[in-house]
Design a protein around this motif. Structure first.
Motif, short mmCIF file in Angstrom:
data_model
loop_
_atom_site.label_atom_id
_atom_site.label_comp_id
_atom_site.label_asym_id
_atom_site.label_seq_id
_atom_site.Cartn_x
_atom_site.Cartn_y
_atom_site.Cartn_z
N GLU A 168 -5.90 -23.24 1.80
CA GLU A 168 -5.30 -23.03 0.52
C GLU A 168 -5.99 -24.18 -0.30
OE1 GLU A 168 -2.62 -20.86 -2.80
OE2 GLU A 168 -2.31 -19.89 -0.45
N ILE A 169 -4.72 -25.38 0.31
CA ILE A 169 -4.44 -26.16 -0.15
C ILE A 169 -5.56 -26.61 -0.55
CG2 ILE A 169 -3.10 -28.37 -0.17
CD1 ILE A 169 -0.59 -26.90 1.83
N VAL A 170 -6.53 -27.00 0.84
CA VAL A 170 -7.36 -27.83 0.51
C VAL A 170 -8.90 -27.44 -0.09
CG1 VAL A 170 -9.88 -28.52 2.35
CG2 VAL A 170 -7.57 -28.64 3.03
N SER A 171 -8.52 -26.17 -0.34
CA SER A 171 -9.49 -25.25 -1.62
C SER A 171 -8.99 -26.31 -3.02
CB SER A 171 -9.15 -24.24 -1.26
OG SER A 171 -9.55 -22.97 -2.41
N MET A 172 -7.75 -25.77 -2.67
CA MET A 172 -7.19 -26.46 -3.91
C MET A 172 -7.41 -27.53 -4.04
SD MET A 172 -3.66 -24.46 -4.44
CE MET A 172 -3.28 -25.59 -5.91
#
Length: 196
Positions: A168-172
C-alpha cells in the motif's frame, strides 16, 4: 527515471503474492505527452534542472555542482526537496544517460544519510529519473519515467513503521510520482507550445 539502465522498460515492477509491488523490486511510474513543438525546444526544457521545481510540488530547487553548468554525462546537481510527510531534505543526482535531443537520465543519492547510511554511490540510487524524446509528426512525444530504490528512501522509512502495509505504501508513492510526472509533462507542453 534515469547508462546502464536500458530503457527502464517494464517500469511496472514485479508483483508480490499479496497482489502489491515490493520496494525491493524497483517499481516505477511513467507518463507521456504529445507536444506541438520540435524536439530541440522540448530538449531545452527537459535539461533545465530548475524547471521541475516550478512544475512539481516536491522539488523546491536544484543547482549544478562541482563546476557543472549544464547537462553532461557524469555531471552532478543538488536537489532540495519538501514533502508533507517527510519534511525537507537534500539529494545529489548524477547524470547517467545523455543523448542530445533524445535522452536525459539521472540517479538520485542520499549523501546526508536522511533515509539510511549516507551514500554518494550512483550505482545504488534511491531513485532513477528519465526523460525520453521522440519526434512524432510535426511535434514531439515526451516521456518521463521514475523508478524507486534500491537504496533507502522516504518510502523505506514508512515501510519500517508499517511493514505489513508495504504494498500500500509503495502504491501510494507511485501515485504521487505519477501526479508529479503528469504535472511536469503538462508544464513542459504548455511552455514548449507557447514558445513555438
Amino acid at each position: 527515471g534515469l547508462g546502464g539502465l536500458g530503457g527502464l522498460g517494464g517500469l511496472g515492477g514485479g508483483r508480490c503474492e499479496e497482489g502489491g509491488v515490493r520496494y525491493s523490486e524497483g517499481p516505477g511510474a511513467s507518463g507521456d505527452v504529445y507536444i506541438e513543438a520540435v524536439p530541440a525546444q522540448v530538449w531545452d526544457l527537459v535539461t533545465d534542472i530548475g524547471l521541475p521545481a516550478r512544475l512539481s510540488p516536491e522539488l523546491q530547487r536544484a543547482e549544478w555542482v562541482d563546476g557543472a553548468t549544464g547537462p553532461a554525462l557524469g555531471a552532478r546537481f543538488t536537489g532540495y526537496n519538501r514533502h508533507p510527510g517527510l519534511g525537507e531534505w537534500r539529494t545529489v543526482s548524477h547524470v547517467v544517460a545523455l543523448q542530445d535531443q533524445r535522452t536525459f537520465a539521472w540517479v538520485v543519492v542520499d549523501p546526508d544519510g536522511r533515509f539510511g547510511e549516507p551514500s554518494a554511490d550512483a550505482s545504488h540510487p534511491l531513485a532513477t529519473w528519465r526523460f525520453d524524446i521522440e519526434p512524432e509528426g510535426a511535434g514531439t512525444r515526451l516521456r518521463q519515467s521514475a523508478r524507486i530504490g534500491p537504496a533507502r528512501s522516504g518510502v523505506s522509512l514508512a515501510i519500517d513503521r508499517m511493514p505489513e502495509r508495504e504494498a500500500e505504501i509503495v502504491s501510494m508513492r507511485l501515485d504521487e510520482l505519477r501526479t508529479n510526472i503528469d504535472a511536469t509533462l503538462r508544464g513542459i507542453k504548455t511552455l514548449a507550445e507557447a514558445n513555438r
